[in-house]
Design a protein around this motif. Structure first.
Motif, PDB file in Angstrom:
ATOM      1  N   LEU A  78       0.836  -1.200   0.000  1.00  0.00           N
ATOM      2  CA  LEU A  78       0.000   0.000   0.000  1.00  0.00           C
ATOM      3  C   LEU A  78       0.870   1.250   0.000  1.00  0.00           C
ATOM      4  O   LEU A  78       0.593   2.206  -0.727  1.00  0.00           O
ATOM      5  CB  LEU A  78      -0.966   0.007   1.191  1.00  0.00           C
ATOM      6  N   SER A  79       1.930   1.259   0.791  1.00  0.00           N
ATOM      7  CA  SER A  79       2.835   2.418   0.818  1.00  0.00           C
ATOM      8  C   SER A  79       3.447   2.669  -0.551  1.00  0.00           C
ATOM      9  O   SER A  79       3.513   3.818  -1.011  1.00  0.00           O
ATOM     10  CB  SER A  79       3.939   2.213   1.856  1.00  0.00           C
ATOM     11  N   ARG A  80       3.898   1.608  -1.224  1.00  0.00           N
ATOM     12  CA  ARG A  80       4.470   1.754  -2.575  1.00  0.00           C
ATOM     13  C   ARG A  80       3.417   2.251  -3.568  1.00  0.00           C
ATOM     14  O   ARG A  80       3.690   3.102  -4.409  1.00  0.00           O
ATOM     15  CB  ARG A  80       5.077   0.434  -3.046  1.00  0.00           C
ATOM     16  N   CYS A  81       2.224   1.706  -3.443  1.00  0.00           N
ATOM     17  CA  CYS A  81       1.127   2.112  -4.318  1.00  0.00           C
ATOM     18  C   CYS A  81       0.823   3.599  -4.124  1.00  0.00           C
ATOM     19  O   CYS A  81       0.716   4.350  -5.106  1.00  0.00           O
ATOM     20  CB  CYS A  81      -0.107   1.262  -4.026  1.00  0.00           C
ATOM     21  N   LEU A  82       0.697   4.031  -2.880  1.00  0.00           N
ATOM     22  CA  LEU A  82       0.394   5.437  -2.601  1.00  0.00           C
ATOM     23  C   LEU A  82       1.521   6.356  -3.059  1.00  0.00           C
ATOM     24  O   LEU A  82       1.260   7.430  -3.607  1.00  0.00           O
ATOM     25  CB  LEU A  82       0.121   5.633  -1.107  1.00  0.00           C
ATOM     26  N   LYS A  83       2.761   5.931  -2.871  1.00  0.00           N
ATOM     27  CA  LYS A  83       3.893   6.743  -3.329  1.00  0.00           C
ATOM     28  C   LYS A  83       3.810   6.928  -4.838  1.00  0.00           C
ATOM     29  O   LYS A  83       3.983   8.040  -5.347  1.00  0.00           O
ATOM     30  CB  LYS A  83       5.227   6.106  -2.951  1.00  0.00           C
ATOM     31  N   GLY A  84       3.524   5.843  -5.565  1.00  0.00           N
ATOM     32  CA  GLY A  84       3.371   5.942  -7.013  1.00  0.00           C
ATOM     33  C   GLY A  84       2.237   6.856  -7.408  1.00  0.00           C
ATOM     34  O   GLY A  84       2.352   7.648  -8.361  1.00  0.00           O
ATOM     35  N   ASP A  87       3.363  10.400  -6.837  1.00  0.00           N
ATOM     36  CA  ASP A  87       4.307  10.760  -7.899  1.00  0.00           C
ATOM     37  C   ASP A  87       3.604  11.013  -9.232  1.00  0.00           C
ATOM     38  O   ASP A  87       4.029  11.856 -10.017  1.00  0.00           O
ATOM     39  CB  ASP A  87       5.370   9.669  -8.089  1.00  0.00           C
ATOM     40  N   GLU A  88       2.512  10.270  -9.511  1.00  0.00           N
ATOM     41  CA  GLU A  88       1.758  10.432 -10.756  1.00  0.00           C
ATOM     42  C   GLU A  88       0.764  11.594 -10.689  1.00  0.00           C
ATOM     43  O   GLU A  88       0.059  11.870 -11.666  1.00  0.00           O
ATOM     44  CB  GLU A  88       0.999   9.145 -11.083  1.00  0.00           C
ATOM     45  N   GLY A  89       0.663  12.227  -9.527  1.00  0.00           N
ATOM     46  CA  GLY A  89      -0.243  13.358  -9.390  1.00  0.00           C
ATOM     47  C   GLY A  89      -1.700  12.968  -9.225  1.00  0.00           C
ATOM     48  O   GLY A  89      -2.595  13.743  -9.539  1.00  0.00           O
ATOM     49  N   LYS A 110      -6.640  15.704 -11.086  1.00  0.00           N
ATOM     50  CA  LYS A 110      -6.370  14.642 -12.061  1.00  0.00           C
ATOM     51  C   LYS A 110      -6.921  13.308 -11.556  1.00  0.00           C
ATOM     52  O   LYS A 110      -7.571  12.568 -12.294  1.00  0.00           O
ATOM     53  CB  LYS A 110      -4.869  14.529 -12.311  1.00  0.00           C
ATOM     54  N   GLY A 111      -6.659  13.003 -10.287  1.00  0.00           N
ATOM     55  CA  GLY A 111      -7.163  11.768  -9.682  1.00  0.00           C
ATOM     56  C   GLY A 111      -8.679  11.725  -9.678  1.00  0.00           C
ATOM     57  O   GLY A 111      -9.293  10.698  -9.982  1.00  0.00           O
ATOM     58  N   ARG A 112      -9.311  12.833  -9.339  1.00  0.00           N
ATOM     59  CA  ARG A 112     -10.785  12.914  -9.307  1.00  0.00           C
ATOM     60  C   ARG A 112     -11.359  12.746 -10.710  1.00  0.00           C
ATOM     61  O   ARG A 112     -12.361  12.088 -10.900  1.00  0.00           O
ATOM     62  CB  ARG A 112     -11.212  14.248  -8.689  1.00  0.00           C
TER      63      ARG A 112
END
Length: 158
Positions: A78-84, A87-89, A110-112
């Motif tokens: 989960l930490s790696r996923c959230l970091k990515g 990073d991807e905005g 962008k995420g929304r």
């Protein structure tokens, strides 16, 4: 594939397709592959990112531990996923005013935008999958999953 109506006694001769946990694992894997391909085609995001976005998008903002509880993802994964995602905005973090040890997570614009585009497509996918079952089969499978989830939390049988 021939499926047992009720499970036989489990022994070394039991075919894997008649082992409950094996079958659930197989279906889970196939559904994950299906979802990953579908997400790549419709929105270009990974399945793990979608699951996290779904938690954040549904709540508006949330914490790492709340997401982990909901999707039962390994803490490191989960930490790696959230970091990515940061990073991807797609996700932004900010300190939790009530608990300085926690960070609040929310979707960026962008995420929304990706979330809002993807959610209706994933709902169609769910409808497609549920549509393969009759209403009684659908009720039965959800009832059975509820019971299995409770049973999986009971460690007394060990």
């Amino acid at each position: 594939m021939e499926t047992a109506i009720y499970p036989p006694e489990f022994d070394s001769d039991t075919p894997l397709q008649n082992v409950l946990t094996w079958r659930i694992h197989q279906v889970h894997n196939r559904l994950n592959v299906h979802a990953a391909k579908f997400l790549e085609k419709t929105s270009g995001i990974a399945l793990a990112h979608w699951r996290v976005m779904l938690c954040i998008g549904a709540d508006g903002n949330t914490t790492h531990s709340e997401i982990r509880r909901k999707i039962a993802m390994d803490k490191g994964q989960l930490s790696r996923c959230l970091k990515g995602m940061v990073d991807e905005g797609l996700v932004v973090t900010q300190e939790d005013a009530a608990d300085q040890r926690q960070q609040r997570l929310s979707l960026t614009k962008k995420g929304r935008r990706i979330f809002d585009k993807t959610l209706p497509e994933m709902r169609k996918r769910q409808s497609y999958l549920i549509g393969r079952l009759s209403k009684s089969e659908s009720r039965m499978i959800f009832s059975a999953l509820d019971k299995l989830e409770v049973a999986a939390q009971n460690h007394e049988f060990l």
